[in-house]
Motif scaffolding. Structure first.
Motif, short mmCIF file in Angstrom:
data_model
loop_
_atom_site.label_atom_id
_atom_site.label_comp_id
_atom_site.label_asym_id
_atom_site.label_seq_id
_atom_site.Cartn_x
_atom_site.Cartn_y
_atom_site.Cartn_z
N LEU A 235 0.83 -1.21 0.00
CA LEU A 235 0.00 0.00 0.00
C LEU A 235 0.86 1.26 0.00
N ARG A 236 1.99 1.21 0.71
CA ARG A 236 2.92 2.35 0.69
C ARG A 236 3.42 2.61 -0.73
N ASP A 237 3.76 1.53 -1.43
CA ASP A 237 4.24 1.69 -2.81
C ASP A 237 3.15 2.26 -3.71
N ARG A 238 1.90 1.87 -3.45
CA ARG A 238 0.81 2.39 -4.27
C ARG A 238 0.60 3.87 -4.00
N ILE A 239 0.72 4.29 -2.75
CA ILE A 239 0.60 5.72 -2.43
C ILE A 239 1.71 6.52 -3.09
N LYS A 240 2.92 5.97 -3.08
CA LYS A 240 4.05 6.64 -3.72
C LYS A 240 3.83 6.77 -5.23
N ALA A 241 3.30 5.70 -5.84
CA ALA A 241 3.02 5.75 -7.28
C ALA A 241 1.95 6.79 -7.58
#
Length: 619
Positions: A235-241
Motif C-alpha cells: 500500500l505504501r508503494d501504491r501511495i508513492k506511485a
C-alpha cells in the motif's frame, strides 16, 4: 478549334448575385478549372456575396480570390448554425486555397475503462467513444497516456490484457509478478474488491485524488497495526506511485477542473496554436498546430477557423479558454454545444488563473513557432542544395522516398515516405503490401516496380491533369543502376518520365558517407563527405528504411498470431473460445468431424456445417 476562356472576376459574381436571396447558407467560389477557391457561410447569402462584387476595399488575398473566381455554388440552410457546421465540413473536405486550414489534424488518445466485463480493463484508446466504456481524456500524446497508465497500474492493479487472454489464462502473467495487476483472471481478487479498485481509478481520473490517498493511507495504517507488513509495504508503494502520477502533471490549476486552453501566436505570415488539455484539475499535456494562413489573416479569423476544424469529430470540453476572441462567438459556442449535447462556453479571460493559463499557452506557441521558422529556414537551404546537386529546375516541394522490406521474400512490403518544406510529412506516408503472386521471392526490382506502378496509376486516376500537390518533384530510390532502370521502365510505361528520379546506393565497401547517386543516362556521382545535402539524403533514406522495416515487422507479427478460425464467417471471439476449449487447438477444430462440431456449446448445426465445409473444402 480554340478553347473558350472562362470569364473571371467581380462581373461573374455580380451576375451570380441576381440568383440569391436572403437565406442563410454556404457559398463556394470556384476558379476556371472548377477548383474550390474558398468556402464561406452567411446569415444572409445575398448580402454576404455582394461584398465580393467589387475589388475595392479588400486585402490583397481577397482581391486575388475575386479575380480568379469563374463560378460559384450555393447551398441554403434553415439556420445560420446549420450553415456554420456545413461550412466547417466542406473546408475540411475540400481544403480550399484561400481558407485558413488546419493542416495536421491529429487524433488524441484517451484512457478507456471497459464496463461490459465483470473485471474491467484499463487501456489506451483512440477513435470514437462507445457507450460500453468510460473514457477519460483527451491526452496530448500517446506518451502522456502511457506514463499515466503505467503509474495507474501500479496504484490500482487493474488488468490491461484482452478479454480472450483473460478467459484462457490458467496462471498469473508477468504484470502480477511485477505488482501491476491483481490477477483477477485466476481468482486472486474477488469481483467486489476489484470493482472497488476500478471505482477508485475512475475517481482519480475525475480529479478526486485526496480522498483516494486518505483511503490508501488508512488501509496502510490498519495493515501495519495488524502486523501485515507485506500488505502495508504494498500500500505504501501504491501511495508513492499515486504521488508520482500527480507530480508529472506539471501545472495543475485549482480553479479550472475541465478546459481546453488555446493560445495563438502569428508572425511572418505563419501561425502556431498551442492547445493545453486540462481535465480533473490536471494538465494532461499540450499539442501544437500550424494552420495554413496568409499574412492578412486576422487573429480572430484564424482562431474561428481553428475551432471549427479542430472540434470536428472531437468532443469539446465544457470550457474553452481563448487567447483571441472571435466574431460570432455565441454562434460558435452554440455549434460546439450542439456537438457535445451540453453547454460549451468560450471565454477570453482577462485576469486570474484562467488568464495565466492562456498566457502560458501563448508563450509556448511563440516559442514553438520560433523553432519551426528556424527549422524551415534550414530545410529551405537543404532543398536548394538538393536542387543544385541533382540539377533540378527548382527546390523540390515534395520528395518521395521508396524502400522495400522482406525476409527471403516473405511478408514483403513496400514503403513510401514524404518530405518537403515542412520536413517529414508523416500523414503522407504509405505502405504497400506486395500482391503479385507470380513475383520471385526476394526480387527487389520487381517489388519496386509493383510499388511505383500502383502509386502512379492511382495518382494518374485521381489527378490526370497533374495539378495537385500530391505529384512529387523528386523520387529517391534505395538502390543503384539496376533499381533506377527498373523504375524508369515502369515510369515510361505509365507516361510519367518527366518526374526526376535518383537512386541512392551504398558506395565502396557499402560505407556510410560514400553513397553513389544514379540517374538515367548519366554517370554515377558522389557528394563530398561533409556535405549537408548528403546528410539530409541519408536521413531520408534511413527514415524510409525504418518505416519499411516497421511495416514488415507488423505484418509478420500479425501473421504469427493469426488463427485459422479467424477466417471462418460467423465465428467470433466467444465461439472461437468455445471451440478452442472443446478441441484444444485450431488444428484439432479443422480435423473435427461434423458431429463433434455440433456437440460444442454455442455452435448451431448450421454454423457447425459452415465450419466443417470451410476446412474440408480446402482440404
Amino acid at each position: 478549334m480554340s478553347e473558350t476562356v472562362k470569364e473571371t472576376g467581380p462581373e461573374v459574381i455580380k451576375r451570380f448575385l441576381r440568383t440569391l436571396d436572403g437565406s442563410p447558407g454556404v457559398y463556394r467560389m470556384l476558379d476556371a478549372e472548377n477548383r474550390v477557391l474558398y468556402v464561406g457561410k452567411a446569415r444572409n447569402l445575398k448580402n454576404r456575396v455582394a461584398n465580393y462584387a467589387r475589388l475595392q476595399g479588400h486585402s490583397g488575398r481577397i482581391r486575388r480570390m475575386i479575380s480568379e473566381t469563374a463560378s460559384m455554388m450555393v447551398l441554403t440552410t434553415n439556420t445560420e448554425l446549420e450553415a456554420l457546421l456545413l461550412e466547417q465540413n466542406l473546408i475540411k473536405q475540400l481544403k480550399p486555397r484561400y481558407n485558413v486550414l488546419l493542416r495536421d489534424d491529429k487524433s488524441f488518445p484517451n484512457i478507456e475503462v471497459t464496463t461490459a466485463h465483470d473485471f474491467p480493463m484499463i487501456r489506451k484508446h483512440r477513435g470514437r467513444r462507445t457507450k460500453e466504456s468510460q473514457f477519460f481524456g483527451p491526452f496530448a500524446s500517446a506518451g502522456a497516456v502511457n506514463r499515466v497508465l503505467n503509474q495507474l497500474q501500479r496504484v490500482f492493479l487493474l488488468r490491461n490484457c484482452s478479454d480472450s487472454d483473460f478467459e484462457t489464462r490458467t496462471r498469473p502473467c508477468l504484470n502480477y509478478q511485477i505488482k501491476r495487476c491483481s490477477a483477477p483472471c485466476v481468482g486472486f481478487i474477488g469481483a467486489d474488491d476489484y470493482a472497488s479498485s476500478v471505482r477508485d481509478a475512475e475517481r482519480f481520473l475525475r480529479g478526486e485524488t485526496t480522498s483516494i490517498q486518505e483511503k490508501l493511507a488508512a488501509e496502510m495504517n490498519t495493515a501495519s497495526a495488524e502486523m501485515e507488513f507485506e500488505r502495508a509495504a504494498a500500500l505504501r508503494d501504491r501511495i508513492k506511485a499515486l504521488t508520482n502520477v500527480q507530480s508529472v502533471q506539471g501545472v495543475n490549476p485549482q480553479g479550472v477542473p475541465e478546459a481546453d486552453v488555446i493560445g495563438l501566436h502569428m508572425e511572418g505570415g505563419q501561425a502556431c496554436i498551442q492547445v493545453f488539455f486540462i481535465r480533473a484539475n490536471q494538465n494532461w499535456g499540450n499539442s501544437d498546430f500550424y494552420p495554413r494562413i496568409s499574412e492578412d489573416n486576422a487573429p480572430a479569423e484564424v482562431m474561428a477557423a481553428f475551432l471549427g476544424q479542430f472540434y470536428e469529430g472531437k468532443e469539446p470540453p465544457r470550457l474553452i479558454l481563448l487567447s483571441d476572441g472571435i466574431e460570432e462567438g455565441d454562434l460558435m459556442a452554440e455549434a460546439l454545444s450542439d456537438r457535445a449535447s451540453r453547454k460549451v462556453q468560450l471565454l477570453v479571460p482577462q485576469r486570474g488563473e484562467k488568464h495565466e493559463l492562456v498566457q502560458g499557452a501563448i508563450r509556448n506557441a511563440r516559442e514553438s513557432l520560433g523553432r519551426k521558422m528556424s527549422e524551415s529556414a534550414t530545410q529551405a537551404r537543404l532543398l536548394e542544395g538538393v536542387a543544385e546537386a541533382f540539377e533540378l529546375e527548382a527546390p523540390p516541394r515534395r520528395i518521395e522516398v521508396y524502400d522495400n522490406s522482406h525476409i527471403q521474400g516473405s511478408h514483403a512490403v513496400g514503403a513510401m515516405i514524404v518530405s518537403g518544406p515542412e520536413g517529414l510529412e508523416k500523414s503522407q506516408y504509405r505502405k504497400f503490401n506486395i500482391k503479385d503472386a507470380e513475383l520471385t521471392p526476394g526480387d527487389d526490382f520487381a517489388m519496386m516496380k509493383e510499388v511505383l506502378s500502383r502509386r502512379f496509376k492511382r495518382l494518374l486516376k485521381e489527378d490526370p491533369e497533374r495539378r495537385s500537390e500530391m505529384w512529387p518533384d523528386l523520387l529517391l530510390i534505395d538502390g543503384g543502376a539496376g533499381q533506377v532502370s527498373a523504375v524508369r521502365e515502369i515510369m515510361r510505361e505509365l507516361g510519367v518520365e518527366e518526374v526526376p528520379m535518383v537512386g541512392v546506393a551504398k558506395g565502396i565497401d557499402r560505407d556510410l558517407g560514400k553513397e553513389e547517386f544514379h540517374r538515367t543516362g548519366q554517370r554515377p556521382f558522389a557528394l563530398r563527405r561533409n556535405d549537408p545535402v548528403l546528410y539530409f539524403i541519408q536521413r531520408l533514406r534511413d527514415e524510409a528504411h525504418r518505416f519499411a522495416i516497421g511495416t514488415h515487422r507488423a505484418k509478420r507479427a500479425k501473421a504469427f498470431t493469426a488463427n485459422p478460425l479467424d477466417e471462418v464467417a460467423g465465428v467470433g471471439p466467444g465461439r472461437k473460445r468455445a471451440l478452442l476449449a472443446h478441441f484444444g487447438s485450431a488444428k484439432a477444430v479443422s480435423r473435427a468431424a461434423l458431429a463433434d462440431l455440433k456437440a460444442v456449446d454455442g455452435i448451431s448445426d448450421a454454423l457447425a456445417e459452415a465450419i466443417h465445409h470451410h476446412f474440408h473444402e480446402r482440404g
